[in-house]
Design a protein around this motif. Sequence first.
Motif, PDB file in Angstrom:
ATOM      1  N   SER A 116       0.831  -1.207   0.000  1.00  0.00           N
ATOM      2  CA  SER A 116       0.000   0.000   0.000  1.00  0.00           C
ATOM      3  C   SER A 116       0.862   1.252   0.000  1.00  0.00           C
ATOM      4  O   SER A 116       0.358   2.352  -0.190  1.00  0.00           O
ATOM      5  CB  SER A 116      -0.920   0.004   1.225  1.00  0.00           C
ATOM      6  OG  SER A 116      -1.800  -1.092   1.200  1.00  0.00           O
TER       7      SER A 116
ATOM      8  N   SER B  47      -3.349   6.155  -3.546  1.00  0.00           N
ATOM      9  CA  SER B  47      -4.749   6.537  -3.733  1.00  0.00           C
ATOM     10  C   SER B  47      -5.354   5.827  -4.939  1.00  0.00           C
ATOM     11  O   SER B  47      -6.525   6.027  -5.258  1.00  0.00           O
ATOM     12  CB  SER B  47      -4.862   8.056  -3.908  1.00  0.00           C
ATOM     13  OG  SER B  47      -4.180   8.476  -5.080  1.00  0.00           O
TER      14      SER B  47
ATOM     15  N   ARG C  55      -7.035  -1.858  -0.687  1.00  0.00           N
ATOM     16  CA  ARG C  55      -7.486  -0.543  -0.206  1.00  0.00           C
ATOM     17  C   ARG C  55      -6.645   0.568  -0.816  1.00  0.00           C
ATOM     18  O   ARG C  55      -5.447   0.405  -1.060  1.00  0.00           O
ATOM     19  CB  ARG C  55      -7.389  -0.465   1.316  1.00  0.00           C
ATOM     20  CG  ARG C  55      -8.420  -1.308   2.051  1.00  0.00           C
ATOM     21  CD  ARG C  55      -8.409  -0.992   3.539  1.00  0.00           C
ATOM     22  NE  ARG C  55      -9.367  -1.818   4.250  1.00  0.00           N
ATOM     23  CZ  ARG C  55     -10.660  -1.535   4.381  1.00  0.00           C
ATOM     24  NH1 ARG C  55     -11.135  -0.433   3.836  1.00  0.00           N
ATOM     25  NH2 ARG C  55     -11.469  -2.330   5.046  1.00  0.00           N
ATOM     26  N   CYS C  56      -7.315   1.694  -1.019  1.00  0.00           N
ATOM     27  CA  CYS C  56      -6.634   2.925  -1.389  1.00  0.00           C
ATOM     28  C   CYS C  56      -6.873   3.943  -0.275  1.00  0.00           C
ATOM     29  O   CYS C  56      -7.773   3.772   0.560  1.00  0.00           O
ATOM     30  CB  CYS C  56      -7.133   3.455  -2.732  1.00  0.00           C
ATOM     31  SG  CYS C  56      -6.762   2.342  -4.108  1.00  0.00           S
ATOM     32  N   PHE C  57      -6.074   4.997  -0.271  1.00  0.00           N
ATOM     33  CA  PHE C  57      -6.116   5.936   0.839  1.00  0.00           C
ATOM     34  C   PHE C  57      -6.223   7.351   0.279  1.00  0.00           C
ATOM     35  O   PHE C  57      -5.296   7.845  -0.375  1.00  0.00           O
ATOM     36  CB  PHE C  57      -4.868   5.788   1.706  1.00  0.00           C
ATOM     37  CG  PHE C  57      -4.724   4.394   2.270  1.00  0.00           C
ATOM     38  CD1 PHE C  57      -5.200   4.085   3.529  1.00  0.00           C
ATOM     39  CD2 PHE C  57      -4.138   3.380   1.512  1.00  0.00           C
ATOM     40  CE1 PHE C  57      -5.082   2.800   4.029  1.00  0.00           C
ATOM     41  CE2 PHE C  57      -4.013   2.095   2.008  1.00  0.00           C
ATOM     42  CZ  PHE C  57      -4.487   1.807   3.273  1.00  0.00           C
TER      43      PHE C  57
ATOM     44  N   GLN D  32     -10.664   5.099   3.081  1.00  0.00           N
ATOM     45  CA  GLN D  32      -9.961   3.881   2.688  1.00  0.00           C
ATOM     46  C   GLN D  32     -10.872   2.994   1.839  1.00  0.00           C
ATOM     47  O   GLN D  32     -11.264   1.905   2.259  1.00  0.00           O
ATOM     48  CB  GLN D  32      -9.492   3.112   3.924  1.00  0.00           C
ATOM     49  CG  GLN D  32      -8.597   3.907   4.860  1.00  0.00           C
ATOM     50  CD  GLN D  32      -8.183   3.099   6.061  1.00  0.00           C
ATOM     51  OE1 GLN D  32      -7.928   1.899   5.965  1.00  0.00           O
ATOM     52  NE2 GLN D  32      -8.105   3.735   7.197  1.00  0.00           N
TER      53      GLN D  32
ATOM     54  N   LYS E 261     -12.117   0.291  -0.919  1.00  0.00           N
ATOM     55  CA  LYS E 261     -11.570  -0.910  -1.551  1.00  0.00           C
ATOM     56  C   LYS E 261     -11.832  -0.843  -3.042  1.00  0.00           C
ATOM     57  O   LYS E 261     -12.915  -0.451  -3.468  1.00  0.00           O
ATOM     58  CB  LYS E 261     -12.206  -2.167  -0.970  1.00  0.00           C
ATOM     59  CG  LYS E 261     -11.794  -2.463   0.458  1.00  0.00           C
ATOM     60  CD  LYS E 261     -12.403  -3.781   0.925  1.00  0.00           C
ATOM     61  CE  LYS E 261     -11.972  -4.122   2.337  1.00  0.00           C
ATOM     62  NZ  LYS E 261     -12.566  -5.409   2.790  1.00  0.00           N
TER      63      LYS E 261
END
Length: 800
Positions: A513, A545, A573-575, A597, A599
């Motif tokens: 990540s 992201s 997951r992205c942030f 966050q 998915k």
Amino acid sequence: MQFSEHWLRQFVDPPLTSAELAHSLTMAGLEVEALANVAPAFGGVVVAHVLAVDRHPDADKLKLCRVDAGQGETLQIVCGAPNVAAGMKVPCALVGAELPGIKIKAAKVRGVESFGMLCSSRELGLSEDHSGLMALPSDAPIGEDIRVYLALDDRLLTLKLTPNRADCLSLKGVAREVGALTGVPVVLPPIREVEIASDRRREVVLDAPAACPRYCGRVVSGIDAGAPTPPWMKSRLERSGIRSISAVVDITNYVMLELGQPLHAFDDTRLSGAVHVRYPKAGETLLLLNEQTIEPSPDTALIADERRALALAGIMGGEDSGISDATKDLFLESAFFTPDAVAGKARALGFSSDASYRFERGVDFAATREALERATQLVQEICGGQAGPVTEALDRGHLPKREAVRLRVPRAEKILGIRLGAEVAARLLQGLDFDFTCEGDTFTVTPPSHRFDIAIEEDLVEELARLHGYDNIPARLPQGTLAILPQNEQHRSVWRLRRLLASRDYQEVVNYSFVDASLEHDFCANDAPVALANPIASQMSVMRSSLIGGLVSNLITNRNRHLERVRVFETGRCFLRVAERQAPQDAEGNQIAGFLQPKRIAALAAGPAAPEQWGVPPRPVDFFDAKADVEALLSPRQAQFARFDHPALHPGRSASISVGGMVIGFVGELHPRWVQKYELGMAPVVFELDLDPVLQQPLPGYRETSRFPAVVRDLALVVDHEQPAQPLLEGLIASAPSFVREVVLFDVYHGKGVESGKKSLAFRVVMQDTEKTLSDGEVEAAVVKMIEAATQKFAAKLRS
């Protein structure tokens, strides 16, 4: 830790074989890593006395020996050892003896009969030394079996101790464990206070009581430092992996192995004034016994006199104050150095020592003086001398606290899954010399001074389990009721999506990540990503992201290995950083964090669209291949695609993906500038979707199958070149009668026959009624209605 089984059995001798003893220790948490014989199997070797040595009549390097081997007659043996001499005691292999790799027979050596063989250590398999005969002490009994005399039937046990069991780094500690496990009483060597025959003493000052709260010292004067170490002590040290050095050093090592207390001996004549335990002065150096000159760190405790540093406290002595064969007066040190004061100090200097290994794990601080008395006793027995009074410096405030720990027997029974009872628990605790009080089923246990690993109730439960025996704890399968869980037909699992993409020739990857900030800038136009406070690497400094950057990195790795066709996908997951007012909230309305966050699921395809084969001509993967994969992923729902600009994608070969009027992702070809920057060769195509909408699926509904024939009409509509096909398709479907089953775009054309600035979109319309055969009038009316709707809303014209 390695030690002799015979030595251990002098303290506690349970009715167990060597293998049973090793198994018992292992199952009590003291893993026996190795159980080895001291010597290989051989027989027929006895202690012999060389009576006379004469020259061999026919060989300069051989000698004729007359030997008394206790057999009732003198033996003649030819020997070539350079150290053979009349009067010495040596091992003698009699005729018929079987040594490692050889059987002794009567033979003629250069014409002279020889009835046996005088042996070196190598010939007995005890060592590689074959420089001469193995010399035995002068009091060795003639004719005694050498295996009995040298205790060669002994076995060596090697323990692989966990760091919390420093109490077992001694024979005393291991014997205590064996006694607790077997119920056999432990008999330790008697330790008495030696007679004070001298008034010589040296003061001790604790300038660093936090590092050394207890220090005992004693002057022993008039010793013979050159006295030989007794064979029994030398043998026990060697079988514990410690080389014999000199009598005094061997005594300190022996007491350390026996009682677990490291000791040190200083040459008293080299000391000046009182002995101090202090921290180093600025720029102070020390020459250690290993000939290493160090400048100790400010938090490293030293032993010093009034003039200089003498030793590293709890680690190693100094060369300038060490003993030698000329030493007449020595100062014996027995101290307790706290684990925090010693831990890591030796490793920081690039070496280790037996003393530091024990002190950093914890040494019995109540046995400091006892070890000093034991060492003094052995010094006087071996080296002589007069003992002075013990000087002791003690700071009780810095000694380890012995906090009482509560033990609830019902709680222990629940954890272990067995029935114990208060009586059994009391017996097991008594076997470990634990001091405790009991009220019903609750014990209040005070750990002894040698146990640094007893702090909470679970530690005591572990002790009960060890002593009860892990083998005696039954293995019971867990029991429970199982119920069929409801399955939501409107929700798919991630596993199904992964299987679907794998069936379409994609390989799953799992990326970090954490990504490089440049990937976020290039593929997401994100100049303010969520940064890591302590990244594990400079190229992994921010949170992703988007999944696209990681997939492109996978492609680069494969391109560097000359792989042309790459198809990979990832779920994760992205942030996303969001404004504070947009941050998600918990059940109580509190903001969770300053970022979301979500998915997502993403894929990348590069290289040929299909593996190389003879049935399909090669072509590069394109936008429509990725679009087909997206449609398969979203099926049975219909996805809508619309022109879309994204920083990672080609501006004319990318589209947004919508379902039910909500944009859930994008698909397209990677932008040419990123293809050039990252040297990707042919441009890959990618797509990324929010995972939650993809997991949803409509409930299947019944649709009647018509028995009547279908009618197919093709409509070619001419529209402006910039007109997207999707809105026109949706308009046709909206205006169609109920018996229109399907409207599909099957051709796009612009060129000859079509006005400049226009394009032709061809739609196939399938019409079918479930109750009757459609008439020509009904079909024509439906087609006219759809054409009129296209004309009114999109200025479309029917192509002639």
